[in-house]
Design an enzyme around this catalytic site. Structure first.
Site, PDB file in Angstrom:
ATOM      1  N   LYS A 189       0.857  -1.177   0.000  1.00  0.00           N
ATOM      2  CA  LYS A 189       0.000   0.000   0.000  1.00  0.00           C
ATOM      3  C   LYS A 189       0.900   1.236   0.000  1.00  0.00           C
ATOM      4  O   LYS A 189       1.915   1.271   0.698  1.00  0.00           O
ATOM      5  CB  LYS A 189      -0.894  -0.027   1.251  1.00  0.00           C
ATOM      6  N   SER A 231     -10.229  -0.464   6.784  1.00  0.00           N
ATOM      7  CA  SER A 231      -9.579  -0.280   5.489  1.00  0.00           C
ATOM      8  C   SER A 231      -8.861  -1.492   4.922  1.00  0.00           C
ATOM      9  O   SER A 231      -8.447  -1.487   3.762  1.00  0.00           O
ATOM     10  CB  SER A 231      -8.596   0.894   5.551  1.00  0.00           C
ATOM     11  N   SER A 273      -9.846   1.856   2.659  1.00  0.00           N
ATOM     12  CA  SER A 273      -8.928   2.617   1.846  1.00  0.00           C
ATOM     13  C   SER A 273      -7.867   1.784   1.136  1.00  0.00           C
ATOM     14  O   SER A 273      -7.246   2.259   0.191  1.00  0.00           O
ATOM     15  CB  SER A 273      -8.217   3.661   2.720  1.00  0.00           C
TER      16      SER A 273
END
Lengths: 485, 95, 481
Positions: free
Chosen positions: A76, A175, A151
Site C-alpha cells: 500500500k 480499510s 482505503s
C-alpha cells in the site's frame, strides 16, 4: 502461476519449478496488461522487482530462503519505501521520494520478498471506496463498475485480479477488511500494536494498524509472521512474543463459541449479505462451533465516536504537510500564511480537508469536551462491550460490510452515507481488537465477506477459524472472470 | 450543534486550509451533516466514564539516551521545496 | 498611592542529554544547520517518537531538588499550531499531567532576606527549531537542529514583587539546575530562557492586574530591563486611563524597547489533546529513589555546609556555594592551600573580577584551582607577599607557568630571614639618623604613620623582596628600642 497461493509458490520456488525472476516477470506482465482497467497500482517498481527477484533466486540457490523469499508483493502506498515515491494517494506527496524504509516493508525485504510496486489507496487512508485517491479510483475486478472498497482498495483489487499474490494494507476503521470483503479476498487487521507503525504514514495514530491481504488464511498467516513484532521505534508496538501463526491453522473448531451481535444484524444490513453470513455461520457450526446471540449495545455509537477521534488525530497528524520541508508547495507563496493555506488547500483532496476541519473543530476551544472527550468515553464503552462479550464467547462473527460493493460514484457526494458503510468495522479499531474478513458468498457476482473479531492477540485463533472455514468452502478460490488467463 | 459559515472560516484558518469562496457553502452543509451524525453521541450519559485514549492502555517504553542518528541533511533536503546553505527556506517569518 | 509589581516566570531549561527527547539525534550546540535534524525531528511522514529515559530522570531530579510532588503517571499532549520552527505542526508537551507537580524554591534577596517562591509545576517538552532572519531573497531560513532538544518548562506562581526578586529567582534556578548537572547553564546559547509575566496593581489590592508575557529573555540584565520597561508602560497606560491588554511581547535588547508580537496576537487555540503516538509514562518508587540517590549536593545544603565546615562569612558563602562550579573550584583551592579564608578571598576577589572582566566561566579559568592553591601556599608560608602574589597570578593567567616557576624566574621570593632583614634595617637607620631621632621624639600615636617611611626605604633597598610584615615587626622593635 498467478493462481497459486503463496504457500504453493513457495514450494514451487524451493523445488525449482520456476525462478523468482520468472514469477516476478509474470506478475509484472499481468500488471502491465491488466491494471489499466483496475488502476490498482500507483507506482510499479519494475527494476526494483527484478533486482529483488535476482537476489531472491541467489538466496534460494544458496539454501538460505525463508517461506517468503522470492514471493512478489505489493505495498500500500502508505508505507515509506526508501528511494521510491510514497504518495499516500495524495497530490501532497506526489513528489515525495521516501528517504527511509518503514519497518513493515523492511521486514518483508529482509525475508526476501520481491516488491512489485505501490498500490492505490484513498488519500491518507481516508475513505471507504478508494474514490478519494489523487491517482483516480480503483475498480473492482469482479465488476469494474463497482468500488473496490477502501482505503486499501488498490491492494485488495490487485490481489483479487491476481496481479500480485498478496499485498499489505492498513486498517484504521475497516480499510483492510472492507476492501477484502468487496474484492473476495482474505484480510486481517491485527491487534493494535502487533505490527509496527514506523514508516507508515499516519492517519489516526491510536487506530491505525497494518495487516496482510492475500487470498487464503494460510497465506495471511505467513505474511503476518513476517510483519508482527515489537519495534523499538514505535512506542505503541507491543512487546510480546509472536506466535507461530501457521502452526495452529488446522486445529479443530470443536467447542468454539461464536457470538453473533444483534447490532450487526439490524436495520441497514442488506438481506442477501445477511443470508451469506447465515450460511457461513452454519458452516462454522458444522465445523463444531456453537453459536450464541450476544449484544454489543454501544456499537451503534462507533460511527460518531470514530468520526470524532479519527479526524481529531488526523487534523494534528497532517499538520506537518505545510509546504516547508517536503511534499507539495504552492506556487509563489506571498507570505507564510499563504504558503500554509494554499499548499494545504491545493495539496489535500476534498475528503481529507473535510476530516481535518471536523477534527480541528472537535479539538477546538469550547468543543473539546463535548466532542473529543465524549468520543473517548464512548470509546471505552465500546471496548467494555467487547470485554463483556468475550467473557461468553471466543470470537464474534458478522458481516464485514452492510452491502456488497456499491457502484463507483454512488456515494461519492454523500460523506455521511459513505461513513455508515464502515459501521461493522469501526468498533474493532476503537477497541484495538483484531479482525478478519474472509470470502463467504456472493451477491449478483459481487463478493461478500464474513468478519471474524477476536480478543486481543487472538490472531492465531482467527487464522485457525478462517483456515478451517476455507478448507470447507471454496469462496476464497473463486476468481473474477475477466482477469486474463 | 449547528455549523455556520463563520465556524467553517474560523476552523479552516486554524487548520491553515484555503477554501475557495465557492466551496464554503457546500462545505458548511456537509460539515453540518457530519456533525449531526456525530451528535448522536450527545444523548449518551457518560458521567463517571474515563476517556480511553489508547486501546491497550499500555505504558510508555523509555529509550536509553544514546545518539543513534547521523547527519543525513543532503538526503533529506533533496526532497525539500527550497533550501539554501543547509537551511529550509520559507516566506519571511515575522514574529 | 503606589503601585505593586507582580511577576511570575516561565523558565525553559534545556536538559543536558546526549540525544533528543524523542529521537536519537545529537543535541550538541553549534552544529551546521540541519545536520542534527533527524527524520523524527523533521516531522517526516510516518515517523514516531520514543521517549528519552534520561530526560525523564533529569526532570525527576529537578522535582526532587525543589521538594515537589513527582507524578508517577504523566503523559504527553500535543499543542497544535503552525510555525516554521515547529516541523510537525504541534509541540509535544505536557499539560494535564506534568511530571513535576507543585514545589518551592528559596531565594536570597539583595538585602539579605530570604523568600519562598512557589513552583506551580514543571513539565517536559520538546524545543523548537530556529528561524534565521537574515534575508534569503526575501525568505527566512529554518534550522531544525534544536528541534526536539529536551526542555523542562518551570512555571512559577506570581510570587515575585520586583525585578530584583525575579532575577534572584532566575539565578537560583540556574544554580539548582547546574548543580544538578541537568543543564549546562549556558545562557548565551539559549540553554535557559525566561518568559516573564508582569502585571501591576495598586498597593494593598488583592486582585491581580491583567498580565503580559515578555518572551525569550536569555540574560538577567535583559530580564531586569524588560521588566522595568513593562512595569513603566503598564503604569503609564493605566494612569492615562487605558487598560492593559493580555498579550505576548517581544523585548529587543539592542534598542531596549519592546513590542507586541503580531504573530501571537490572534487568539490562539492550541487544541491540546493526548499524543496518540506516545503512551502514558509510569515511573515507580525505584526510579524515583534512584534519581534521589543520584542527587548531588544542592546550593542550600552546600551553603550550610560551607558555613559550618569553613567558618566563612555569610557573604563569602553566598558567593561561593551557589554555583557548583565555583564551589568545586573553591574547595579544591582550599584543599591545596589549607586556608579557607585565604582561598575564599582570592576566589571571590581577584579571580572573580578577572573572570568577570573577560566574561569567562570559572570552568574555563586560565588559572586552575590547583595552581591557585599552590600559589596561596606560597603566600601562607611567606614565600611571597600579597603584592607578589598578584604578580604571580597575572603571570599564571597568561600561562607563564606554575607559581613556583614564576616566583623563581621573577625573583619574587621575599626575604623573611630575620638576620638579613635586621642588617638591612640597621643600614637604613644608619643612613637616616635624623628621621630616627624624629621618630623617637614623637608620641606613640604619630609613630605608626612615620614607620611607613622606613618600610618604604627597606622595600626599596630590597627591591621589593623583603617581607613587609616581618620588616614592620622588626623595625618597631629596633626603632622603639
Amino acid at each position: 502461476m498467478h493462481n497459486k497461493t503463496i504457500v504453493e509458490l513457495s514450494r514451487a520456488l524451493a523445488a525449482g519449478e520456476f525462478s523468482s525472476t520468472e514469477l516476478t516477470t509474470h506478475f509484472l506482465q499481468r500488471i502491465h496488461s491488466l491494471d489499466e482497467q483496475y488502476n490498482s497500482f500507483i507506482t510499479v517498481t519494475e527494476e526494483r522487482a527484478l533486482a529483488d527477484a535476482t537476489e531472491a533466486d541467489e538466496r534460494i540457490a544458496q539454501g538460505k530462503a525463508t517461506a517468503l523469499t522470492g514471493i512478489p508483493l505489493a505495498h500500500k502506498d502508505i508505507f515509506c519505501t526508501q528511494g521510491i515515491r510514497t504518495s499516500a494517494g495524495s497530490k501532497m506527496l506526489d513528489n515525495f521520494i521516501a528517504p527511509y524504509e518503514s519497518t513493515v516493508t523492511a521486514n518483508f525485504n529482509a525475508a526476501g520478498c520481491v516488491m512489485l510496486g505501490k498500490t492505490n489507496m484513498d488519500e491518507f487512508a481516508m475513505g471507504s471506496s478508494n474514490e478519494n485517491s489523487f491517482y483516480g479510483p480503483v475498480s473492482n475486478p469482479w465488476d469494474t463498475k463497482a468500488i473496490a472498497g477502501g482505503s486499501s482498495g488498490g491492494s485488495a483489487a490487485a490481489v483479487a485480479a491476481r496481479l500480485t499474490p498478496a499485498a499489505t494494507g492498513t486498517d484504521t476503521g475497516g480499510s483492510i477488511r472492507q476492501p477484502a470483503s468487496h474484492c473476495g479476498i482474505t484480510g486481517l487487521k491485527p491487534t493494535y500494536g502487533r505490527v509496527s507503525r514506523w514508516g507508515m504514514i499516519a492517519y489516526a495514530s491510536s487506530l491505525d494498524q497494518a495487516g496482510p491481504m492475500a487470498r487464503t488464511a494460510e497465506d495471511v498467516a505467513l505474511l503476518l509472521q513476517a510483519m508482527a513484532g515489537m519495534d523499538p521505534k514505535d512506542s505503541t508496538s507491543v512487546d510480546r512474543p509472536v506466535e507461530d501463526y501457521s502452526a495452529t491453522l488446522n486445529e479443530s473448531l470443536q467447542g468454539l463459541r461464536v457470538g453473533l451481535p444483534a447490532e450487526f444484524f439490524a436495520e441497514g444490513l442488506d438481506s442477501d449479505v445477511e443470508q451469506c453470513v447465515s450460511n457461513a455461520v452454519s458452516e462454522l457450526e458444522k465445523l463444531g462451533a456453537t453459536v450464541k446471540q450476544i449484544s454489543l449495545p454501544n456499537s451503534n455509537l462507533s460511527v460518531p465516536s470514530y468520526y470524532v477521534i479519527a479526524p481529531a488525530e488526523a487534523s494534528s497528524n497532517l499538520s506537518r504537510f505545510d509546504g516547508a520541508r517536503f511534499g507539495y508547495r504552492c506556487d509563489q507563496p506571498q507570505d507564510l500564511e499563504d504558503l500554509y493555506k494554499r499548499s494545504r488547500g491545493e495539496g489535500f483532496g476534498a475528503e481529507v480537508k473535510r476530516r481535518i476541519l471536523v477534527g480541528t473543530y472537535a479539538l477546538s476551544a469550547g468543543y473539546y469536551d463535548a466532542y473529543y472527550i465524549q468520543a473517548q468515553k464512548i470509546r471505552r464503552l465500546i471496548k467494555n462491550d467487547f470485554i463483556n462479550a468475550f467473557n461468553d464467547v471466543d470470537v464474534i462473527v458478522g458481516p464485514t460490510a452492510p452491502t456488497p460493493a456499491f457502484n463507483l460514484g454512488e456515494k461519492a457526494d454523500d460523506p455521511v452515507a459513505m461513513y455508515l458503510s464502515d459501521i461493522y468495522t469501526l468498533s474493532t479499531n476503537l477497541a484495538g481488537l483484531p479482525g478478519m474478513s474472509i470470502p463467504a458468498g456472493q451477491v449478483s457476482g459481487r463478493p461478500v465477506g464474513l468478519q471474524i473479531i477476536g480478543n486481543y492477540f487472538s490472531e492465531a485463533k482467527l487464522l485457525n477459524i478462517a483456515h478451517r472455514f476455507q478448507q470447507a468452502t471454496d469462496w476464497h478460490l473463486k476468481a473474477p472472470t475477466d482477469i486474463g488467463a | 450543534m449547528s455549523f455556520d459559515r463563520t465556524d467553517v472560516e474560523r476552523t479552516a484558518h486554524l487548520a491553515r486550509l484555503s477554501i475557495n469562496e465557492s466551496d464554503i457553502e457546500n462545505t458548511t452543509e456537509t460539515l453540518t451533516h457530519i456533525l449531526q451524525l456525530v451528535d448522536q453521541m450527545q444523548a449518551v450519559d457518560t458521567s463517571g466514564i474515563t476517556p480511553l485514549a489508547h486501546p491497550l492502555e499500555a505504558v510508555q517504553r523509555l529509550r536509553a539516551d544514546q545518539v543513534t542518528e547521523s547527519d543525513q541533511r543532503d538526503a533529506f533536503q533533496q526532497i525539500a521545496p527550497a533550501t539554501e546553505n543547509g537551511l529550509y527556506l520559507v516566506p519571511k517569518v515575522i514574529d | 498611592m503606589g503601585w505593586e509589581t507582580v511577576i511570575g516566570l516561565e523558565v525553559h531549561v534545556q536538559l543536558a542529554t546526549k540525544s533528543k527527547i524523542f529521537s536519537g539525534a545529537s543535541t550538541v550546540f553549534g552544529a551546521e544547520p540541519n545536520t542534527q535534524a533527524s527524520l523524527v525531528d523533521l516531522g517526516m511522514p510516518g515517523i514516531l517518537p520514543v521517549v528519552n529515559e534520561q530526560a525523564y530522570r533529569y526532570a525527576v531530579m529537578f522535582g526532587l531538588a525543589i521538594d515537589a510532588k513527582i507524578s508517577k503517571r504523566s503523559y504527553f499532549e500535543r499543542k497544535n499550531y503552525f510555525y516554521p520552527d515547529l516541523p510537525k505542526g504541534y509541540q509535544t508537551t505536557q499539560l494535564e499531567q506534568p511530571i513535576v507537580g507543585p514545589g518551592h524554591i528559596q531565594i536570597q534577596l539583595p538585602n539579605g532576606d530570604t523568600k519562598e517562591v512557589r513552583i506551580h509545576h514543571a513539565h517536559l517538552e520538546e524545543d523548537a527549531g530556529k528561524s534565521l532572519h537574515e534575508d534569503f531573497h526575501g525568505m527566512s531560513g529554518i534550522d531544525l537542529n534544536r528541534a526536539g532538544t529536551p526542555l523542562i518548562e518551570i512555571v512559577s506562581e506570581p510570587d515575585m514583587r520586583s525585578s530584583a526578586e525575579a532575577v534572584a529567582f532566575a539565578k537560583k534556578l540556574h544554580s539548582i539546575v547546574t548543580s544538578l548537572g541537568i543543564c549546562d547553564g549556558e545562557m548565551s546559547q539559549g540553554s535557559m530562557r525566561f518568559d516573564v509575566n508582569v502585571s501591576v496593581r495598586k498597593k494593598g489590592s488583592e486582585v491581580l492586574g491583567t498580565r503580559t508575557e515578555t518572551k525569550n529573555l536569555n540574560s538577567y540584565r535583559f530580564m531586569e530591563e524588560a521588566i522595568a520597561l513593562e512595569v513603566e508602560r503598564q503604569i503609564d497606560l493605566i494612569e492615562d486611563g487605558g487598560t492593559v491588554l493580555q498579550e505576548t511581547r517581544l523585548y529587543n535588547a539592542d534598542t531596549r524597547t519592546a513590542r507586541s508580537m503580531r504573530s501571537k496576537e490572534e487568539a490562539n487555540d492550541y487544541r491540546y489533546f493526548p499524543c496518540p503516538d506516545l503512551l502514558p509514562v509510569e515511573i515507580d518508587d525505584e526510579f524515583i529513589e534512584a534519581a534521589r540517590a543520584s542527587l548531588p549536593e544542592l546550593p542550600d545544603a552546600r551553603q550550610a555546609r560551607f558555613m559550618d565546615q569553613y567558618k566563612l562569612s555569610e557573604y563569602d558563602v553566598s558567593q561561593l556555594a551557589q554555583y557548583r562550579d565555583t564551589a568545586e573550584y573553591f574547595e579544591k583551592v582550599t584543599k591545596t592551600c589549607k586556608d579557607a579564608k585565604l582561598a575564599a578571598n582570592w576566589v571571590t576577589g581577584e579571580l572573580a573580577s578577572r573572570l568577570n572582566k573577560e566574561s569567562l566561566n570559572i570552568t574555563h579559568s586560565p588559572v586552575g584551582a590547583d595552581q591557585l592553591g599552590e600559589m596561596l601556599l606560597r603566600v601562607k608560608d611567606d614565600t611571597i607577599s600579597g603584592k607578589g602574589a598578584k604578580t604571580v597570578f597575572d603571570s599564571m593567567w597568561n600561562k607563564e607557568g606554575s607559581a613556583d616557576d614564576i616566583i623563581a624566574s621573577k625573583g619574587l621570593k621575599q626575604v623573611s630571614d630575620s638576620g638579613a632583614l635586621e642588617a638591612m634595617i640597621d643600614e637604613v637607620m644608619a643612613a637616616n639618623t635624623a628621621q630616627v631621632e624624629q621618630y623617637r621624639a614623637s608620641p606613640a600615636e604619630k609613630r605608626g604613620k612615620m614607620i611607613g617611611f622606613f618600610v618604604g626605604q627597606i622595600m626599596k633597598a630590597s627591591r621589593g623582596s623583603a617581607n613587609p610584615g616581618q620588616v614592620n615587626k622588626l623595625l618597631k622593635v629596633k626603632l622603639d628600642g
